[in-house]
Design an enzyme around this catalytic site. Sequence first.
Site, short mmCIF file in Angstrom:
data_model
loop_
_atom_site.label_atom_id
_atom_site.label_comp_id
_atom_site.label_asym_id
_atom_site.label_seq_id
_atom_site.Cartn_x
_atom_site.Cartn_y
_atom_site.Cartn_z
N HIS A 1 20.22 1.63 27.44
CA HIS A 1 18.98 2.56 27.37
C HIS A 1 17.72 1.74 27.85
O HIS A 1 16.99 1.35 26.86
CB HIS A 1 18.87 3.00 25.90
CG HIS A 1 19.89 3.96 25.29
ND1 HIS A 1 20.63 3.69 23.99
CD2 HIS A 1 20.55 4.83 26.01
CE1 HIS A 1 21.36 4.73 24.14
NE2 HIS A 1 21.41 5.52 25.04
N GLU B 1 27.19 5.18 20.48
CA GLU B 1 28.30 4.75 19.65
C GLU B 1 28.68 5.33 18.48
O GLU B 1 30.17 5.19 18.17
CB GLU B 1 27.42 3.35 19.28
CG GLU B 1 28.56 2.32 18.60
CD GLU B 1 27.79 1.12 17.91
OE1 GLU B 1 27.13 0.40 18.55
OE2 GLU B 1 28.22 0.64 17.00
N SER C 1 18.00 2.24 20.45
CA SER C 1 17.83 2.10 18.97
C SER C 1 17.87 0.69 18.24
O SER C 1 16.95 0.64 17.45
CB SER C 1 18.96 2.88 18.25
OG SER C 1 20.16 1.75 18.01
N ASN C 2 18.46 -0.06 19.06
CA ASN C 2 18.18 -1.78 18.44
C ASN C 2 16.87 -2.21 18.63
O ASN C 2 16.40 -2.89 17.91
CB ASN C 2 19.35 -2.43 18.85
CG ASN C 2 19.18 -2.96 20.42
OD1 ASN C 2 18.46 -3.78 20.69
ND2 ASN C 2 19.75 -2.05 21.28
FE1 SF4 Z 1 28.38 -5.24 21.45
FE2 SF4 Z 1 26.57 -6.00 19.67
FE3 SF4 Z 1 25.84 -5.83 22.13
FE4 SF4 Z 1 26.25 -3.74 20.82
S1 SF4 Z 1 25.00 -5.18 20.28
S2 SF4 Z 1 26.77 -4.08 22.81
S3 SF4 Z 1 28.13 -4.57 19.62
S4 SF4 Z 1 27.26 -7.11 21.34
#
Ligand code: SF4
Length: 652
Positions: free
Chosen positions: A40, A123, A222-223
């Site tokens: 993203h 996901e 989102s992260n």
């Molecule tokens: Fe993989 Fe973690 Fe990256 Fe998601 S955040 S793609 S789970 S390493």
Amino acid sequence: MLIEIADKSGFCFGVERAIRLTEEAAERYGEIYTLGPLIHNSIVTDSLEKKGIHIADEISDAAGKPLVIRSHGVTEDIESSARAVCSDCIDATCPFVKKIHNIVSQQPEASAVIILGDEKHPEVIGIKGHARCRAYVCADIAQIKALYESGELSYDEDAALVIQTTFDRGRFAEYSQDISKNYCRVKIYDTICNATTERQKNAEELAKRAALMIVVGGKSSSNTGKLAEICARHCTTVFVQDASQLSKQLIKGLRSDSIIGITAGASTPAYTIREVHRTMDEIIKTNENEELDFASMLEQSFRRVYTNNRVKATVVGINKNEAVVELGTKQTGYIPLDELTNDPNAAVSDVVSIGDEIDAIVTKVDDSNGVIFLSKKKVDSALGMEKIAASKEANETLEGVVTAAVKGGVIVITNGTRVFIPASQTGVPRSGKLEDLVKKTVPFKVIEINEQRGRVVGSIRQATKEVRDAEKAKFWESIEVGQKFEGEVRSIEDYGVFVDIGAVDGLVRTSELTWNRVGHPKDIVKEGDKITVIVKSFDPEKKRVSLSAKDPNENPWTKFVADYAIDDVIKATIVSITEFGAFAQIIPGVDGLIHISQISTDRVTNIASVLAVGQEVDVKIIDIDTEKSRVSLSIKALMEDAAPVEEASDAE
Ligand code: SF4
């Protein structure tokens, strides 16, 4: 300002791996597709597009072409379709996500799976698509509770709980206790990705110390969104996609020692982070330079002054103990009262007024408190010293006010300078009080000066003597016989009195005190009496002046001459007797001499035997000497006039 990048930021292991696999495939095939954006982050996907890596919204878009399944993973069905439709299917699903797929797919069909996360996130959709049992997506604990309370899930049945890899670990910690306590048949699989947790942890630690957090990443990541949310709990946080969204405005109001933190979501490439870092660095440096320039300009707009500088200052305030002055510096200037003047009796307002521009010397610069202390009296004293030195050179007489009587003399202030007058030079007699001079304006001559030590010694006596000498010189130049003075009797002697007529003391002999006969001057005047005198004669060389207190208009001789003539027979009173005759007063102020030969027709050898002082006698005026103002009297002439005349003899 300090820029700090969070230890864990940018591409995570899973994203990095997906991009690497995709780029390798693109090199291999020349052109490939990814099922949806690989990450993203539009910057990254635009860059990949240029490398022949296209985005397929549907599997059919990549039919016959190699297709990459991105790190989020997909459902089992989609994966199967891709393998069937596309020429190749490169599975770049992150191993951590893959692990969740396995957990979910391995749950018995009769059981249930709860997926804690965002039901719209690819996901989560992919995870749900691997479940062979009932699968529920819950955004929070409330939704889990609702599942049980609605009967959708039974408290007695087994269930597995998996968590979206990017779920906030803090929130999950809260939920897990509740779940363990209330839903004991739920088996919890902590599937939160450490990469996400570490990013969040690092970002939070940094945000606690920072004044500003810049979270870099795609708006739809989102992260990255979660990182921004966490950081915003601790400091000002901005969410930018790249460096182009940065501006100077971001650091407005920040202190110079502020920390600016940078963190980035898992889908943010390192070069974007570096660009953000570099841009912020430039913004800060530019701002610092501008501030420096401004500070420098501001600094330059102020004067710098140093101790012992002589400056011009404007009085802007007056209070009891000091004058407040402005001198074009960033500090405020103060002149304590005892530095304004040497006069201990003066008030601040006696010395300066608001608006006055004065010269002063800097005595202390106190930068830490933003104040400067100055002395006006030092300047005055220096100027005064110059004037005093010039006055001494020119032998001028100065004037000053006596401010104090001190041991051995008095202090006079002139031209802002302190002058010591020894007691012996004050003109005050030993019996007098030096204190009587305080607050009086006195003339003085400078008799000693030491400019280095600022010591000046003066003499009032010399000044007054000079004045008196000048007055005397003028007196001798202008004195004339007959000049009238109003004088004061200074002293009384047997032969007369000394009268102060200004520049000199003149002598009035006893005989000149009055027209009348005088026994002793004390009978006529006393010391301190004011009397009118006339100059009879003077000798400039011997500095002598003879005076007379007799009023010419009252001259008895004039009266005598007018009223009497030779041969007049009058009554007179004997006033003194001498060897050669007796003096008899005709009228007050005019005595006539009765010579011994004119006392009687008989021979007289002892006058006292025939006349006595105080005796009134009939006398005849036989001579008047108008030049010498002398009158000759005769008793004998009367006796002869009275004698019978003898008749002439017939025989003759
Ligand atoms: Fe993989 Fe973690 Fe990256 Fe998601 S955040 S793609 S789970 S390493």
